[in-house]
Design an enzyme around this catalytic site. Structure first.
Site, PDB file in Angstrom:
ATOM      1  N   TYR A  71       1.033  -1.513  -0.360  1.00  0.00           N
ATOM      2  CA  TYR A  71      -0.646   0.228   0.287  1.00  0.00           C
ATOM      3  C   TYR A  71       0.826   1.534  -0.021  1.00  0.00           C
ATOM      4  CZ  TYR A  71      -3.893   3.925   1.236  1.00  0.00           C
ATOM      5  OH  TYR A  71      -4.139   4.384   1.109  1.00  0.00           O
ATOM      6  N   ASP A  72       2.066   1.357   1.589  1.00  0.00           N
ATOM      7  CA  ASP A  72       2.973   2.556   0.929  1.00  0.00           C
ATOM      8  C   ASP A  72       3.327   2.215  -0.152  1.00  0.00           C
ATOM      9  OD1 ASP A  72       3.031   1.647   4.401  1.00  0.00           O
ATOM     10  OD2 ASP A  72       1.850   2.419   3.452  1.00  0.00           O
ATOM     11  N   LYS A  74       6.549   9.169  19.198  1.00  0.00           N
ATOM     12  CA  LYS A  74       5.480  10.410  18.677  1.00  0.00           C
ATOM     13  C   LYS A  74       6.947  11.406  19.642  1.00  0.00           C
ATOM     14  CE  LYS A  74       1.157   8.407  19.873  1.00  0.00           C
ATOM     15  NZ  LYS A  74       0.299   7.733  20.579  1.00  0.00           N
ATOM     16  N   CYS A  80     -16.063 -36.869   2.920  1.00  0.00           N
ATOM     17  CA  CYS A  80     -16.191 -38.857   3.719  1.00  0.00           C
ATOM     18  C   CYS A  80     -17.371 -38.882   4.039  1.00  0.00           C
ATOM     19  CB  CYS A  80     -15.445 -38.793   4.707  1.00  0.00           C
ATOM     20  SG  CYS A  80     -16.023 -39.970   6.048  1.00  0.00           S
ATOM     21  N   CYS A 129     -18.879 -42.567  10.361  1.00  0.00           N
ATOM     22  CA  CYS A 129     -16.577 -42.442  10.804  1.00  0.00           C
ATOM     23  C   CYS A 129     -16.908 -41.709  12.299  1.00  0.00           C
ATOM     24  CB  CYS A 129     -16.701 -41.305   9.517  1.00  0.00           C
ATOM     25  SG  CYS A 129     -15.426 -40.031  10.250  1.00  0.00           S
ATOM     26  N   LEU A 133      -0.498   7.201  10.396  1.00  0.00           N
ATOM     27  CA  LEU A 133       0.585   7.247  10.242  1.00  0.00           C
ATOM     28  C   LEU A 133       1.178   6.553   9.289  1.00  0.00           C
ATOM     29  CD1 LEU A 133       0.980   5.720  13.950  1.00  0.00           C
ATOM     30  CD2 LEU A 133       0.504   8.308  13.687  1.00  0.00           C
ATOM     31  N   LYS A 160       2.147  -0.699  19.130  1.00  0.00           N
ATOM     32  CA  LYS A 160       1.348  -0.449  17.820  1.00  0.00           C
ATOM     33  C   LYS A 160       0.221  -1.302  18.403  1.00  0.00           C
ATOM     34  CE  LYS A 160       0.480   1.698  13.376  1.00  0.00           C
ATOM     35  NZ  LYS A 160      -0.824   0.719  12.987  1.00  0.00           N
TER      36      LYS A 160
END
Ligand code: IVH
Length: 698
Positions: free
Chosen positions: A51-52, A316, A453, A458, A98, A130
């Protein structure tokens, strides 16, 4: 993170030689789709790096061609689309994103830019983990929680106050603290709503037992929970909050004085903690960049020991005055950034591929791995999903494979080390037999990825069915968990669901089993008796018919009303019910055709379980709109189109896409277009939502 592979494959990976404007439009379209997938659907179609990368390319292209910048470009606003179901409200200060960094150089660049912005004055950084959850804004007025908004598109979010109020750790009223001589009462807190790993795994186990779709990771489950319309349901899913931001509101309240100012992120966090907010854990003040690196490095490994998911650190600038001075560019503050950790990977040997047979007979291939430590746990098994997954990855027994643990808690096989493959190795072929002592054939149904199956005897299926039936979300029989069921099945006390209700006749045999005392046996028998009060919907859900989860069971119960009617229903009738697809209809018809299943439902009826829908069944009732054809157009005042369609179909009407002479009614809302014109032209009756409701009421 689970990616929707089909969409992912369509993404343009490389720049083809085309004009900048075309590429700009292409990038915008892809980024918008990615935003919707990430923010609205909680189903990402690409990872953050990707994306970046695309976002940066768009920024650069727009910088080089400023005449192409339009206000709707993803670079010009905070991205995403809020969900429709809740009231959409504007944030009075946008919720920013961010900027991500992935290495030391990028962190140094960031610090350099901060230095430039502050004319090289000294700065400290506040470092947080984060949290990988859902961002939330909480507004307090007079010390009382008045509103909780999701991030939405950053400018407007959804009002989910009712749901957030159910989170136990969110203060509904704060413990007052003083700020510059006045009580701090009007403010906004931001934080991340998340789910702990252990709670996520437990809830997913319950969903699996109930045959419901599993959530890919805690973040998706959190987003799904916050979107629930019924706040009571939210209380059943333990959500947590981690706060990391405080902002003062300037209201005309006498309590908020003009002198109130915030000085630093560190002070703000102290204030919030004092007021009783659950805070982001392990945060600390860093005196310089080296200290920031020490924090990042420390948590790169220590994060494995945390009980929740974190995919990075958030850094920050500590001083609020400096934050204000630095401001923001587009959707990113200049005073904060995220450092993203890589998904944890390990290599290990795939010793064998085994099969696990579920309650409906689906054979799931499982990777049996040479045990390997990865991100805090030892991994020896991982699902390989189905034959298609194995084929696409071309994973073979004996291969060296890559195991990955991203934000998903659940480890997955993400690749094969092809260079280390044995020359004699062969592609995996899905077994034609199940592998248990009964050696039953496995069949693949056309158009489905799974092998099944079909052997009713079973042992794995029997246990799976019993466990599902007794589980919390179905009949809720305490005392009959998977271990107890294994034990009772082994002792021959349980084979079918009906045996559960005959256990009281076998009390002596029960008491003879290991770990079964009088008290435990009596409690268990009482819980079984109590479960007879469960609704017809639950009983239907509990039968374990393929594709019949709780929702489908509800639709069936509501439509057919009784077990008898369901037995009689043909495929055509089943698939005409709204919400029942052909695949489900055929699975239901098959199930009810079996003599053995017919006997089972008769036994359950005789044992006193509910066989009738508690409300009024819809089938068989003649309504005023029976067989009538509707066309819906425009925006309806209260109902969404799908809801109107469902309502009409439930009451026996049909919904068509275009207006013709055969149309009986056009249901029109605001801004109805050509369909309304056509209706008028053909003289078709036009009705409003209110008229429709009046027809239903008849
Ligand atoms: S601060 C302007 N602190 O990360 C700064 N965000 O990529 C606002 N997040 O939307 C965010 N943990 O959902 C901050 N300790 C933390 C965080 C955090 C997780 C999320 C948040 C935000 C996203 C941005």
């Amino acid at each position: 993170m689970q990616l929707q592979s089909s969409l992912f494959e369509q993404l343009p990976q490389a720049i083809s030689p085309r004009s900048p404007s075309e590429r700009i439009e292409e990038l915008r379209a892809v980024l918008r789709r990615a935003d919707i997938a990430y923010y609205t659907d909680a189903m990402p179609i690409m990872d953050d790096r990707e994306y970046d990368h695309l976002y940066d390319e768009l920024v650069q292209l727009e910088a080089a061609n400023p005449h192409f910048i339009t206000p709707d470009s993803p670079t010009q606003r905070v991205s995403g689309q809020p969900m429709k179901e809740f009231q959409n409200i504007a944030h009075d200060e946008p919720m920013l994103s961010l900027q991500n960094t992935y290495n030391r150089e990028e962190v140094q660049d960031f610090d350099r830019r901060v230095g430039e912005g502050l004319e090289q004055r000294a700065r400290e950084y506040w470092c947080d983990l984060k949290y990988d959850g859902v961002a939330m804004s909480l507004r307090y007025e007079n010390g009382i929680l008045v509103r909780a908004l999701t991030r939405g598109d950053g400018t407007t979010g959804d009002d989910i106050t009712q749901n957030v109020r159910t989170i136990a750790t969110v203060p509904l009223r704060v413990q007052p603290v003083m700020l510059n001589g006045a009580p701090l009462l009007d403010f906004e807190v931001r934080g991340e709503v998340y789910m702990r790993n252990d709670d996520f795994l437990r809830l997913n186990e319950e969903r699996e037992a109930a045959g419901e779709k599993l959530y890919a990771n805690p973040r998706n489950l959190t987003a799904g929970t916050l979107k629930l319309q019924d706040a009571r349901e939210v209380t059943k899913r333990p959500l947590q909050l981690a706060c990391y931001f405080l902002r003062l509101l300037r209201l005309d309240s006498a309590a908020t004085t003009a002198q109130q100012t915030l000085l630093s992120q560190a002070d703000n966090m102290r204030l919030l903690k004092e007021m009783g907010f659950p805070m982001a854990q392990h945060s600390r003040l860093c005196i310089d960049l080296n200290d920031v690196f020490a924090f990042i490095d420390e948590w790169e490994t220590r994060r494995e020991t945390l009980p929740f998911q974190t995919d990075g650190a958030v850094v920050k600038v500590n001083s609020i005055a400096q934050q204000t001075e630095l401001g923001a560019v587009g959707r990113f503050p200049r005073w904060a950034f995220a450092y993203k950790y890589e998904a944890k990977k390990a290599r290990t040997r795939l010793n064998a591929i085994s099969l696990q047979i579920g309650r409906t007979g689906v054979a799931t291939p499982v990777a049996e791995l040479a045990p390997i430590a990865l991100a805090g746990s030892t991994i020896s098994r991982a699902t390989l999903h189905n034959a298609d997954f194995i084929r696409d990855l071309d994973v073979r027994e004996g291969d060296m494979v890559i195991i990955e643990k991203g934000g998903d808690v659940i480890p997955k096989v993400s690749g094969v080390v092809a260079e280390e493959r044995d020359a004699a190795s062969q592609p995996y072929t899905f077994p034609s037999e199940c592998g248990c002592a009964f050696r039953q054939p496995l069949k693949r149904i056309e158009g489905e990825a799974a092998y099944y199956c079909e052997f009713a005897g079973c042992p794995s299926q029997i246990r799976g069915r019993l466990t599902h039936f007794c589980s919390r979300t179905v009949m809720d029989i305490e005392g009959l968990g998977d271990k107890a069921i294994d034990q009772l099945a082994e002792a021959g006390l349980l084979t079918t669901i009906a045996d559960i209700y005959r256990l009281h006749e076998k009390r002596a045999q029960l008491l003879a089993l290991e770990r079964w005392g009088e008290k435990k046996a009596d409690n268990c028998l009482a819980a079984i008796e109590e479960s007879k009060k469960q609704s017809f919907t639950k009983v239907l859900f509990g039968l374990g018919v393929r594709f019949v989860g709780e929702e489908t069971a509800k639709i069936l119960a509501e439509h057919f009303g009784t077990m008898e009617k369901l037995h009689e229903a043909r495929i055509e009738e089943l698939s005409s019910v709204f919400g029942i697809g052909e695949r489900t209809a055929s699975a239901i018809a098959n199930w009810f055709q079996s003599e053995q299943n017919r006997r089972l439902t008769q036994e359950l009826a005789a044992l006193g379980l509910a066989m009738h829908y508690e409300g009024q069944a819809l089938a068989g009732i003649v309504t005023p709109i029976q067989g009538k054809t509707f066309v819906i157009t425009g925006t309806l005042p209260t109902m969404k189109r799908d809801e109107a369609k469902e309502l009409i179909q439930r009451y026996g009407g049909k919904v068509a896409g275009s207006v013709s002479k055969k149309t009986d009614f056009v249901l029109a809302g605001e801004e109805a277009g050509s369909k309304l014109d056509k209706a008028q032209e053909l003289g078709v009756q036009v009705i409003s939502e209110e008229d429709l409701k009046a027809m239903m009421a008849q």
